[in-house]
Scaffold this motif. Structure first.
Motif, PDB file in Angstrom:
ATOM      1  N   ALA A 194       0.874  -1.145   0.003  1.00 35.91           N
ATOM      2  CA  ALA A 194      -0.055   0.153  -0.007  1.00 35.91           C
ATOM      3  C   ALA A 194       0.796   1.256  -0.145  1.00 35.91           C
ATOM      4  O   ALA A 194       0.362   2.293   0.077  1.00 35.91           O
ATOM      5  CB  ALA A 194      -0.965   0.158   1.001  1.00 35.91           C
ATOM      6  N   SER A 195       2.289   1.121   0.077  1.00 33.13           N
ATOM      7  CA  SER A 195       3.122   2.240  -0.147  1.00 33.13           C
ATOM      8  C   SER A 195       3.530   2.425  -1.276  1.00 33.13           C
ATOM      9  O   SER A 195       4.069   2.093  -2.172  1.00 33.13           O
ATOM     10  CB  SER A 195       4.462   1.727   0.945  1.00 33.13           C
ATOM     11  N   PRO A 196       3.276   4.223  -1.702  1.00 32.57           N
ATOM     12  CA  PRO A 196       3.753   4.606  -2.884  1.00 32.57           C
ATOM     13  C   PRO A 196       5.024   4.571  -2.908  1.00 32.57           C
ATOM     14  O   PRO A 196       5.668   4.461  -4.188  1.00 32.57           O
ATOM     15  CB  PRO A 196       3.221   5.987  -2.888  1.00 32.57           C
ATOM     16  N   LEU A 197       5.865   4.758  -2.074  1.00 35.59           N
ATOM     17  CA  LEU A 197       7.441   4.679  -1.835  1.00 35.59           C
ATOM     18  C   LEU A 197       7.711   3.356  -2.309  1.00 35.59           C
ATOM     19  O   LEU A 197       8.905   3.387  -2.994  1.00 35.59           O
ATOM     20  CB  LEU A 197       7.823   4.869  -0.733  1.00 35.59           C
ATOM     21  N   ALA A 198       7.345   2.349  -1.722  1.00 40.26           N
ATOM     22  CA  ALA A 198       7.718   0.860  -2.135  1.00 40.26           C
ATOM     23  C   ALA A 198       7.479   0.686  -3.732  1.00 40.26           C
ATOM     24  O   ALA A 198       8.359   0.163  -4.326  1.00 40.26           O
ATOM     25  CB  ALA A 198       7.032  -0.048  -1.429  1.00 40.26           C
ATOM     26  N   TYR A 199       6.477   1.138  -4.171  1.00 46.40           N
ATOM     27  CA  TYR A 199       6.077   1.010  -5.692  1.00 46.40           C
ATOM     28  C   TYR A 199       7.390   1.937  -6.538  1.00 46.40           C
ATOM     29  O   TYR A 199       7.639   1.601  -7.412  1.00 46.40           O
ATOM     30  CB  TYR A 199       4.606   1.372  -6.063  1.00 46.40           C
ATOM     31  N   ALA A 200       7.502   3.149  -5.854  1.00 54.34           N
ATOM     32  CA  ALA A 200       8.361   3.839  -6.838  1.00 54.34           C
ATOM     33  C   ALA A 200       9.846   3.107  -6.670  1.00 54.34           C
ATOM     34  O   ALA A 200      10.715   3.260  -7.764  1.00 54.34           O
ATOM     35  CB  ALA A 200       8.490   5.267  -6.072  1.00 54.34           C
ATOM     36  N   ILE A 201      10.342   2.497  -5.555  1.00 53.39           N
ATOM     37  CA  ILE A 201      11.498   2.060  -5.584  1.00 53.39           C
ATOM     38  C   ILE A 201      11.500   0.689  -6.555  1.00 53.39           C
ATOM     39  O   ILE A 201      12.574   0.391  -7.077  1.00 53.39           O
ATOM     40  CB  ILE A 201      11.878   1.399  -4.071  1.00 53.39           C
ATOM     41  N   ALA A 202      10.550  -0.094  -6.455  1.00 60.89           N
ATOM     42  CA  ALA A 202      10.309  -1.164  -7.301  1.00 60.89           C
ATOM     43  C   ALA A 202      10.342  -0.738  -8.680  1.00 60.89           C
ATOM     44  O   ALA A 202      10.853  -1.490  -9.718  1.00 60.89           O
ATOM     45  CB  ALA A 202       8.937  -1.838  -7.024  1.00 60.89           C
ATOM     46  N   SER A 203       9.722   0.338  -9.121  1.00 62.10           N
ATOM     47  CA  SER A 203       9.847   0.630 -10.720  1.00 62.10           C
ATOM     48  C   SER A 203      11.288   1.128 -10.797  1.00 62.10           C
ATOM     49  O   SER A 203      11.501   0.722 -11.996  1.00 62.10           O
ATOM     50  CB  SER A 203       8.912   2.080 -10.685  1.00 62.10           C
ATOM     51  N   VAL A 204      11.954   2.066 -10.032  1.00 61.87           N
ATOM     52  CA  VAL A 204      13.258   2.300 -10.222  1.00 61.87           C
ATOM     53  C   VAL A 204      14.081   0.841 -10.536  1.00 61.87           C
ATOM     54  O   VAL A 204      14.829   0.912 -11.497  1.00 61.87           O
ATOM     55  CB  VAL A 204      13.844   3.062  -9.291  1.00 61.87           C
ATOM     56  N   PHE A 205      13.888  -0.001  -9.766  1.00 60.80           N
ATOM     57  CA  PHE A 205      14.626  -1.352  -9.640  1.00 60.80           C
ATOM     58  C   PHE A 205      14.384  -2.137 -11.157  1.00 60.80           C
ATOM     59  O   PHE A 205      15.320  -2.700 -11.762  1.00 60.80           O
ATOM     60  CB  PHE A 205      14.323  -2.106  -8.497  1.00 60.80           C
TER      61      PHE A 205
END
Length: 265
Positions: A21-32
């Motif tokens: 549910a964390s936008p930051l986690a999705y941002a990290i995954a997208s960059v990864f």
């Protein structure tokens, strides 16, 4: 035992829901995914990539065989390991630091939940999210490797990714302990990255020192043991070292929370 297991599952579900549910986690995954995807294409198709290299050798009539599937897996997993050193501290930085910032760590420390159950549940939650991040990459690798002839042994493929997950678990466990020491997520990420970079690059230092001390330092290197497993070598020593780092991180975290529990009692 059942109560402890149910507590671990409860913490695990809470942490996992928080990550998804964390936008930051999705941002990290997208960059990864973006960075690793670019490296995957570059390893295979860039002018110096494996496929153009093989094509040039064929045109020159060179009969030297190149095991393209194996070389691709070695190069890509090596790249994934290096990129993960930057990503994993960002995933672990909020495990306890956010609890301290919100003032809920004291409540957690004085709750009926055991420190070990909380630490294990948190670690399993973030490790599951990291493993989920690896699944699309594994699919891309499988598609690329499906065209190889002869095919890459499945054991080498799966052992390499098990090594990546063990590396992730080790870094996340140590990062969880660092996160419990501060209420600053940024500081937690920086300290975790510094610690992990030291454990990753200690192999260079051990090579220059030599002797028994050099061998001891080399045995502590995450890079050494990760490389062994990625090569397809089932090394019980490497598995033991990864397990030791995982247990050490959980143990230190539980002990620190116990100190807080004692201070509040």
């Amino acid at each position: 035992m059942l109560i402890t297991l149910s507590n671990i599952i409860a913490i695990y579900r809470k942490e996992l829901q928080g990550y998804f549910a964390s936008p930051l986690a999705y941002a990290i995954a997208s960059v990864f995914w973006l960075i690793t995807g670019l490296f995957l294409v570059a390893i295979l198709l860039s002018p110096d990539g494996l496929i153009p290299q093989v094509a040039r050798l064929d045109q020159q009539g060179v009969t030297q065989a190149i095991d393209v599937p194996y070389e691709f897996l070695q190069a890509f997993l090596g790249t994934l390991g290096s990129i993960s050193l930057f990503i994993l501290p960002m995933l672990s930085m909020g495990l306890y630091a956010e609890e301290r910032k919100r003032g809920t760590l004291e409540l957690l420390a004085t709750s009926p939940l055991t420190n070990w159950a909380v630490a294990v549940g948190k670690l399993l939650g973030v490790l599951t999210f990291y493993t989920t991040m690896l699944l699309p990459l594994m699919l891309c690798e499988a598609i690329a490797l499906s065209a190889s002839n002869p095919a890459l042994p499945p054991t080498v493929f799966f052992l390499g990714h098990i090594a990546l997950i063990l590396l992730g678990a080790s870094v996340l466990s140590l990062g969880m302990f660092v996160s419990s020491l501060t209420d600053s997520t940024i500081l937690s990420a920086i300290l975790t990255f510094t610690l992990v970079l030291f454990l990753w690059m200690i192999k260079t230092t051990s090579s220059s020192i030599g002797g028994d001390l050099g061998k001891a330092l080399d045995h502590l290197s995450l890079l050494t043991h990760y490389t062994n497993l990625v090569k397809g070598i089932v090394d019980t020593g490497s598995l033991t070292v990864f397990a030791s780092y995982i247990i050490l991180g959980v143990f230190l975290t539980a002990q620190f929370i116990e100190v807080l529990r004692f201070q509040r009692s």
